[in-house]
Design an enzyme around this catalytic site. Structure first.
Site, PDB file in Angstrom:
ATOM      1  N   SER A  14     -18.235  41.005  21.415  1.00 21.40           N
ATOM      2  CA  SER A  14     -19.139  41.186  22.571  1.00 21.40           C
ATOM      3  C   SER A  14     -19.514  39.887  23.270  1.00 21.40           C
ATOM      4  O   SER A  14     -20.609  39.779  23.815  1.00 21.40           O
ATOM      5  CB  SER A  14     -20.434  41.901  22.170  1.00 21.40           C
ATOM      6  OG  SER A  14     -20.142  43.074  21.490  1.00 21.40           O
ATOM      7  N   LYS A  17     -15.078  38.709  26.659  1.00 27.25           N
ATOM      8  CA  LYS A  17     -13.728  38.249  26.981  1.00 27.25           C
ATOM      9  C   LYS A  17     -13.226  38.895  28.263  1.00 27.25           C
ATOM     10  O   LYS A  17     -12.533  38.272  29.048  1.00 27.25           O
ATOM     11  CB  LYS A  17     -12.746  38.629  25.853  1.00 27.25           C
ATOM     12  CG  LYS A  17     -12.853  37.775  24.624  1.00 27.25           C
ATOM     13  CD  LYS A  17     -11.651  38.001  23.701  1.00 27.25           C
ATOM     14  CE  LYS A  17     -11.559  39.397  23.137  1.00 27.25           C
ATOM     15  NZ  LYS A  17     -12.455  39.713  22.048  1.00 27.25           N
ATOM     16  N   ILE A  19     -14.904  39.863  30.903  1.00 26.05           N
ATOM     17  CA  ILE A  19     -15.484  39.275  32.119  1.00 26.05           C
ATOM     18  C   ILE A  19     -14.915  37.877  32.356  1.00 26.05           C
ATOM     19  O   ILE A  19     -14.635  37.490  33.500  1.00 26.05           O
ATOM     20  CB  ILE A  19     -17.030  39.202  32.003  1.00 26.05           C
ATOM     21  CG1 ILE A  19     -17.611  40.614  31.816  1.00 26.05           C
ATOM     22  CG2 ILE A  19     -17.645  38.520  33.209  1.00 26.05           C
ATOM     23  CD1 ILE A  19     -17.377  41.535  32.985  1.00 26.05           C
ATOM     24  N   ASP A  71     -12.595  47.532  29.843  1.00 29.21           N
ATOM     25  CA  ASP A  71     -12.345  46.215  30.454  1.00 29.21           C
ATOM     26  C   ASP A  71     -11.378  46.312  31.636  1.00 29.21           C
ATOM     27  O   ASP A  71     -11.449  45.506  32.566  1.00 29.21           O
ATOM     28  CB  ASP A  71     -11.782  45.230  29.420  1.00 29.21           C
ATOM     29  CG  ASP A  71     -12.909  44.531  28.658  1.00 29.21           C
ATOM     30  OD1 ASP A  71     -14.078  44.617  29.092  1.00 29.21           O
ATOM     31  OD2 ASP A  71     -12.626  43.912  27.615  1.00 29.21           O
ATOM     32  N   GLU A 141      -5.682  39.654  27.264  1.00 27.62           N
ATOM     33  CA  GLU A 141      -6.893  39.587  26.447  1.00 27.62           C
ATOM     34  C   GLU A 141      -6.587  40.260  25.112  1.00 27.62           C
ATOM     35  O   GLU A 141      -6.080  41.382  25.078  1.00 27.62           O
ATOM     36  CB  GLU A 141      -8.010  40.336  27.198  1.00 27.62           C
ATOM     37  CG  GLU A 141      -9.322  40.377  26.463  1.00 27.62           C
ATOM     38  CD  GLU A 141     -10.347  41.315  27.125  1.00 27.62           C
ATOM     39  OE1 GLU A 141     -10.178  41.704  28.309  1.00 27.62           O
ATOM     40  OE2 GLU A 141     -11.309  41.682  26.422  1.00 27.62           O
ATOM     41  N   LYS A 188     -25.794  24.772  18.148  1.00 27.96           N
ATOM     42  CA  LYS A 188     -24.980  24.506  16.954  1.00 27.96           C
ATOM     43  C   LYS A 188     -23.490  24.726  17.236  1.00 27.96           C
ATOM     44  O   LYS A 188     -23.097  25.780  17.748  1.00 27.96           O
ATOM     45  CB  LYS A 188     -25.431  25.442  15.819  1.00 27.96           C
ATOM     46  CG  LYS A 188     -26.817  25.085  15.300  1.00 27.96           C
ATOM     47  CD  LYS A 188     -26.762  23.717  14.631  1.00 27.96           C
ATOM     48  CE  LYS A 188     -28.088  23.321  14.008  1.00 27.96           C
ATOM     49  NZ  LYS A 188     -28.037  21.906  13.546  1.00 27.96           N
ATOM     50  N   GLN A 193     -16.439  25.358  15.433  1.00 28.76           N
ATOM     51  CA  GLN A 193     -15.484  24.555  14.655  1.00 28.76           C
ATOM     52  C   GLN A 193     -14.740  25.432  13.655  1.00 28.76           C
ATOM     53  O   GLN A 193     -13.528  25.350  13.487  1.00 28.76           O
ATOM     54  CB  GLN A 193     -16.209  23.446  13.894  1.00 28.76           C
ATOM     55  CG  GLN A 193     -16.875  22.406  14.779  1.00 28.76           C
ATOM     56  CD  GLN A 193     -17.621  21.366  13.934  1.00 28.76           C
ATOM     57  OE1 GLN A 193     -17.134  20.975  12.878  1.00 28.76           O
ATOM     58  NE2 GLN A 193     -18.789  20.963  14.382  1.00 28.76           N
ATOM     59  N   CYS A 382     -17.340  65.155  38.260  1.00 28.80           N
ATOM     60  CA  CYS A 382     -16.563  65.898  37.271  1.00 28.80           C
ATOM     61  C   CYS A 382     -17.421  66.986  36.620  1.00 28.80           C
ATOM     62  O   CYS A 382     -17.724  67.966  37.287  1.00 28.80           O
ATOM     63  CB  CYS A 382     -15.927  64.941  36.278  1.00 28.80           C
ATOM     64  SG  CYS A 382     -14.382  65.612  35.626  1.00 28.80           S
ATOM     65  N   HIS A 508     -13.074  61.300  39.719  1.00 32.03           N
ATOM     66  CA  HIS A 508     -13.988  60.216  39.339  1.00 32.03           C
ATOM     67  C   HIS A 508     -13.965  59.096  40.377  1.00 32.03           C
ATOM     68  O   HIS A 508     -13.215  58.130  40.236  1.00 32.03           O
ATOM     69  CB  HIS A 508     -13.573  59.636  37.981  1.00 32.03           C
ATOM     70  CG  HIS A 508     -13.839  60.561  36.842  1.00 32.03           C
ATOM     71  ND1 HIS A 508     -15.013  60.521  36.121  1.00 32.03           N
ATOM     72  CD2 HIS A 508     -13.100  61.549  36.306  1.00 32.03           C
ATOM     73  CE1 HIS A 508     -14.972  61.451  35.185  1.00 32.03           C
ATOM     74  NE2 HIS A 508     -13.821  62.101  35.279  1.00 32.03           N
ATOM     75  N   GLU A 510     -16.006  56.778  40.852  1.00 33.58           N
ATOM     76  CA  GLU A 510     -16.489  55.483  40.319  1.00 33.58           C
ATOM     77  C   GLU A 510     -15.344  54.589  39.856  1.00 33.58           C
ATOM     78  O   GLU A 510     -15.470  53.369  39.826  1.00 33.58           O
ATOM     79  CB  GLU A 510     -17.491  55.722  39.170  1.00 33.58           C
ATOM     80  CG  GLU A 510     -16.921  56.219  37.845  1.00 33.58           C
ATOM     81  CD  GLU A 510     -16.696  57.730  37.769  1.00 33.58           C
ATOM     82  OE1 GLU A 510     -16.616  58.393  38.826  1.00 33.58           O
ATOM     83  OE2 GLU A 510     -16.580  58.249  36.638  1.00 33.58           O
TER      84      GLU A 510
END
Ligand code: GLN
Length: 536
Positions: A14, A17, A19, A71, A141, A188, A193, A382, A508, A510
């Site tokens: 999360s 990646k 975006i 994504d 990705e 940190k 690393q 829908c 759909h 959207e």
């Protein structure tokens, strides 16, 4: 020759990646490169179509009817170019391809193994879009986090691919986290690393590190990361938490991610990126002149990722209207005739969401009755459109038992019914009406006004349809079929005649809303909600 960029993730999942990949692609596109993004997911499902939205968020559908990871929605919204099945591959699909070939006898005599057979198949899929000749750069990705058992074959395939492609033809961007320890008051670098060490163990030296952080990383920290992870200091990219995902391309531009990538790939970065339209969109998004509250009635409201594309379509349509859209999630399960007024009070518009199964169905119908009777703008998508048809059947046409055969298989009035050619299908995966279908709009309808044309194409993902046996009655009573599939006569859009905005779409919309092309039905729904807000 096509250049390849791989994006891996470390430390935690999360980190975004998708975006980062989409933002980098946007910058490269804005410099004139032809770019596409593909996602390789390490789970065993052939595609996410059979996954519960609670598990994996929304299932995104492409033009060619692939059920894919959400994504891909970001890729399309950022780039405004369509993706396809080739842009989303899972472990399941890789194994299925290899096993099918094994059964055909393609490996006769050989032991079929993860290395080289699975990794070869992964590499073949890495290259498919690149070899189409349509792209200068392919960004891949890799889902999951480096170190997960299941992503190992993908990481190994990336190692081999990079080696075979040779220097300057492929690079790896590793997205990692720089946590801030409040008690120590410090950022940190150790998790980063360790995560890079793990990649090195697998034989991959990342070329660029994108560091997610809540605080700016200063020159000292950059130096330290560069030194311990063997990367140039200009390849340590800060990725601060952003106000909106649409800020990320500009943040990455400031960090020169695109320039660093292009110089490592030995590609020109002479052309400055043309981001005029993008900045114009951001300007409108961030400076709204008005405000509307829209209810999203659905059953997956606890996990907003389940409605990702709808939420983003509201962002696009809101910016177009220079209006801030406040989406309020309303669980359909709790809606009853008694409490509908109270639960929907103060809303300027109501969208009834897509969905599957009986849970929350009756609540959606109640919400629709309320907005129909009270002239509140309504948009059904829908299942939301199907609910509008059932509601109208019950409360206007007086078929008290009207329903969808998905919810009540034995209803005497199946106003929504399964298509004939769906009735004999027993498999669940990939068997719905999926992908782009054309639709003719009725002249003078709200839909035709929104699109500004009468022939459109939209994406589908469903099994049930408006039952045309009832068409005449509905039309006579005022619920007009304003969009019809020209090939099979199926009803794709219904709208109410005497209502400020009451539109239900079987497809759909959207899924096709992008920053460059906000969806017309969303734009007009937001505009109608705005008009309602001003009057009330
Ligand atoms: N369950 C309905 C169908 O299969 C609607 C699907 C959806 O909303 N995507 O037709």
């Amino acid at each position: 020759m096509t250049k390849y960029i791989f994006v891996t993730g470390g430390v935690t999942s999360s980190l975004g990646k998708g975006i980062i990949s989409a933002s980098l692609a946007k910058l490269l596109q804005a410099r004139g490169y032809r770019v596409t993004i593909q996602k390789f997911d390490p789970y065993i499902n052939i595609d996410p179509g059979t996954l519960n939205p609670y598990e994996h968020g929304e299932c995104y559908v492409t033009e060619d009817g692939a059920e894919t990871d959400l994504d891909l929605g970001h890729y399309e919204r950022f780039l405004n170019t369509p993706t396809s099945q080739a842009n989303n591959i899972t472990t399941g699909r890789i194994y299925q391809n290899v096993i099918n070939r094994e059964r055909e006898g393609a490996f006769l005599g050989k032991t079929v193994q993860v290395v080289p057979h699975i990794t070869d198949e992964i590499k073949r899929n890495f290259r498919i879009l690149g070899e189409s000749g349509e792209y200068d750069i392919v960004i891949t990705e890799i889902g999951g986090t480096v170190g997960d058992i299941e992503s190992l074959p993908f990481v190994e395939a990336v190692r081999q691919f990079k080696w075979e492609a040779g220097p300057n033809n492929a690079l790896v961007i590793h997205l990692t986290l720089i946590p801030f320890l409040a008690a120590a008051g410090e950022l940190k670098t150790k998790p980063t690393q360790h995560s890079v060490k793990m990649l090195l163990e697998y034989g991959i030296q990342p070329d660029i590190l994108v560091c997610r952080t809540e605080h700016h990383i200063n020159a000292d920290i950059r130096k330290k990361i560069a030194l311990f992870c063997n990367v140039n200091i200009n390849a340590v990219i800060e990725s601060m938490d952003a106000q909106t995902i649409y800020d990320v391309p500009l943040l990455m531009l400031k960090e020169k991610l695109d320039q660093t990538v292009l110089s490592k790939l030995k590609l020109s970065h002479k052309n400055e990126p043309d981001l005029e339209n993008w900045k114009d969109f951001l300007g409108r998004l961030k400076n709204p002149t008005s405000d509307v509250k829209i209810g999203l009635v659905g059953k997956y409201v606890e996990l907003p990722d389940a409605y990702k594309s709808i939420i983003e379509a509201f962002v696009h349509a809101g910016a177009k209207n220079e209006c801030k859209v406040r989406v309020q999630y309303i669980p359909s399960e709790g809606l009853t005739p008694e409490n509908a007024i109270e639960k929907l009070r103060g809303l300027h518009g109501v969208l009834v969401a897509p969905g599957f199964g009986e849970r929350g169905f009756e609540g959606k119908i109640e919400a629709i009755r309320y907005v129909r009777e009270n002239n509140i703008p309504f948009f059904g998508i829908c299942l939301g459109m199907q609910c509008a048809v059932v509601e109208f059947g019950r409360n206007v046409l007086n078929y008290k038992d009207a329903s969808s055969t998905e919810m009540s298989p034995a209803t005497p009035n199946p106003v929504i019914d399964m298509m004939e050619d769906q009735k004999n299908i027993v498999n669940k995966g990939g068997t719905m009406r999926l992908g782009a279908y054309s639709c003719d709009l009725k002249k003078g309808s709200k839909a035709a006004a929104a699109y500004g044309k009468t022939h459109i194409s939209e994406r589908h993902r469903h099994r049930y349809e408006f039952n045309n046996q009832y068409l005449k009655e509905y039309e006579a009573a005022g619920l007009v079929p304003s969009g019809i599939n020209p090939d099979n006569g199926l009803v794709e859009i219904v709208e109410l005649k005497n209502h400020p905005y009451f539109v239900g779409a079987q497809f759909h919309p959207e899924l096709k809303s992008t920053v460059a092309n906000p969806h017309p039905l969303f734009i007009n729904f937001v505009a109608a909600s705005l008009a309602y807000a001003r009057k009330n």
